[in-house]
Design an enzyme around this catalytic site. Sequence first.
Site, PDB file in Angstrom:
ATOM      1  N   HIS A   1       4.826   5.542  -5.353  1.00  0.00           N
ATOM      2  CA  HIS A   1       3.874   6.211  -5.666  1.00  0.00           C
ATOM      3  C   HIS A   1       2.661   5.689  -5.594  1.00  0.00           C
ATOM      4  O   HIS A   1       2.561   4.345  -6.116  1.00  0.00           O
ATOM      5  CB  HIS A   1       4.404   6.746  -7.018  1.00  0.00           C
ATOM      6  CG  HIS A   1       3.212   7.986  -7.424  1.00  0.00           C
ATOM      7  ND1 HIS A   1       3.361   9.280  -7.076  1.00  0.00           N
ATOM      8  CD2 HIS A   1       2.328   7.884  -8.417  1.00  0.00           C
ATOM      9  CE1 HIS A   1       2.182   9.827  -7.621  1.00  0.00           C
ATOM     10  NE2 HIS A   1       1.707   9.133  -8.377  1.00  0.00           N
TER      11      HIS A   1
ATOM     12  N   ASN B   1       5.741   4.243   5.391  1.00  0.00           N
ATOM     13  CA  ASN B   1       6.914   3.860   4.240  1.00  0.00           C
ATOM     14  C   ASN B   1       8.159   3.769   5.066  1.00  0.00           C
ATOM     15  O   ASN B   1       8.833   2.628   5.025  1.00  0.00           O
ATOM     16  CB  ASN B   1       6.656   4.401   3.060  1.00  0.00           C
ATOM     17  CG  ASN B   1       5.652   3.963   2.301  1.00  0.00           C
ATOM     18  OD1 ASN B   1       5.382   2.752   1.863  1.00  0.00           O
ATOM     19  ND2 ASN B   1       4.689   4.907   2.186  1.00  0.00           N
TER      20      ASN B   1
HETATM   21  C1  GAR Z   1       2.369   7.489   0.268  1.00  0.00           C
HETATM   22  O1  GAR Z   1       1.163   7.164   0.216  1.00  0.00           O
HETATM   23  C2  GAR Z   1       3.581   7.637  -1.134  1.00  0.00           C
HETATM   24  O2  GAR Z   1       2.946   6.700  -1.824  1.00  0.00           O
HETATM   25  C3  GAR Z   1       2.949   8.735  -1.367  1.00  0.00           C
HETATM   26  O3  GAR Z   1       2.798   9.753  -0.299  1.00  0.00           O
HETATM   27  C4  GAR Z   1       2.558   8.848   0.732  1.00  0.00           C
HETATM   28  C5  GAR Z   1       3.540   8.951   2.104  1.00  0.00           C
HETATM   29  O4  GAR Z   1       3.027   8.346   3.326  1.00  0.00           O
HETATM   30  N1  GAR Z   1       3.973   9.485  -2.202  1.00  0.00           N
HETATM   31  C6  GAR Z   1       3.691  10.332  -3.341  1.00  0.00           C
HETATM   32  O5  GAR Z   1       2.580  10.685  -3.526  1.00  0.00           O
HETATM   33  C7  GAR Z   1       4.862  10.745  -4.289  1.00  0.00           C
HETATM   34  N2  GAR Z   1       4.358  11.263  -5.372  1.00  0.00           N
HETATM   35  P1  GAR Z   1       4.071   8.068   4.332  1.00  0.00           P
HETATM   36  O6  GAR Z   1       4.537   9.400   4.896  1.00  0.00           O
HETATM   37  O7  GAR Z   1       2.944   7.452   5.490  1.00  0.00           O
HETATM   38  O8  GAR Z   1       4.873   7.065   3.870  1.00  0.00           O
END
Ligand code: GAR
Length: 222
Positions: free
Chosen positions: A117, A24
């Site tokens: 999320h 992200n």
């Molecule tokens: C993502 O899927 C985000 O939505 C989730 O962690 C992942 C991070 O991915 N966040 C949560 O679950 C927060 N409660 P990334 O490090 O590849 O961006």
Amino acid sequence: MAHAASTPRAPLAVAVLVSGTGTNLQALLDTVHGQEAEIVAVASSSAGAPALTRATERGVPTAVFARADYSDRAARDSALADWLADRGARLVVLAGYMELLGAAFLERFGGAVINVHPSLLPAFPGLGAIEQALQYGVKVFGVTVHFVDAGIDSGPVILQRAVELPSAGSPEEVLAALRPVEHALLPEAVRLFARGALSVDPANPRRVVMSPKSAPGVESGG
Ligand code: GAR
């Protein structure tokens, strides 16, 4: 001022908090960074987070604020907030940040902390949202971008998108379907914030209102 309406806005100074992979963060670096926003700081809860490398590769300053390095969460929050403020951050984006932030931190960046999320909140808040949804047996998954309050994934919703996966069987399969949605919605929320297009309905502070010209997919024409 006669030209105020046509003067381009200065990019919004954005800090991104991460804990892991950082896809992200990468989406933000590849879209809004250098456009509507300037990512001025990336802070991680973990020294080993691959997200830190993504920031460094783009010349964005990084720092690690591990909970274990501080006497308590408030001390960690305070040091983190000081560093972000020193970098000039006006919006704090939680992009896979797996720590809770206390009320003092949130007050300091009042109304300017957002999170992505991987569920359709209020369903499946907290850790393991995709696993929770699979366990429940839902057929529709989704992504929420929301303002952060003192609860767990409980702040007002900014953007939400559903993904129908009636046969999903594994977290990997769901995550693969949700990734592109996250990578579209999070930058879109930052764009909307940067344009000053987000406000709260005075009649219902849970409800985030966006100015019609700025709704996702609607070009403002300039
Ligand atoms: C993502 O899927 C985000 O939505 C989730 O962690 C992942 C991070 O991915 N966040 C949560 O679950 C927060 N409660 P990334 O490090 O590849 O961006």
